[in-house]
Scaffold this motif. Sequence first.
Motif: not given
Length: 166
Positions: A1-9, A67-73, A75-81
């Motif tokens: 998930i981190k790799e999937m969202i890294k461009d969103r930081v 997207d699978p609910i765990m992936d969404q979760l 992604a949300d946790i990474w966003g909070t971090a």
Amino acid sequence: IKEMIKDRVEIKAVVSSFPGSAITGNTAVLSDVTFECNAFQRIDPEHICGIYAYIMSAGIYELEDSDPIMDQLFADIWGTAYVDAGLEALKRFVEADIREACEKDGVTVLDSFGPGFYGMEVTEIGKFFELLDGAKIGVTARSNSLMLPLKSCSGFFVAVDDLTRL
């Protein structure tokens, strides 16, 4: 998930500093905008060196509903971090700025606080948008105090020259 969202930081903030004399009792008046917070009463006005108001965003981390609910979760946790990391970076910026601006020794910056923390009502969020231009960093607030993007926050850093802790 981190790799999937890294461009969103995309950590961005708008910040403005104000004199410590702006706090009286449980009220801070910053550029004619009045904030109320019980935590202000715990800070001795004689020891406030400066107040820093901010709006910050870490980016957009929502995934597709399909997207699978765990992936969404996750992604949300990474966003909070990333929000937490952004706040730490912003605090270091404030610490450097106050060292240059304040001629007192032993100045420390209290941990961030704002709407939803230390007795400040969540409804105070709108006041940050009266004080600061959140649009400069792509952040808006709805009338229900929801900030968009969701991984956004607003608050204060207060610099003191004593041992105050919230």
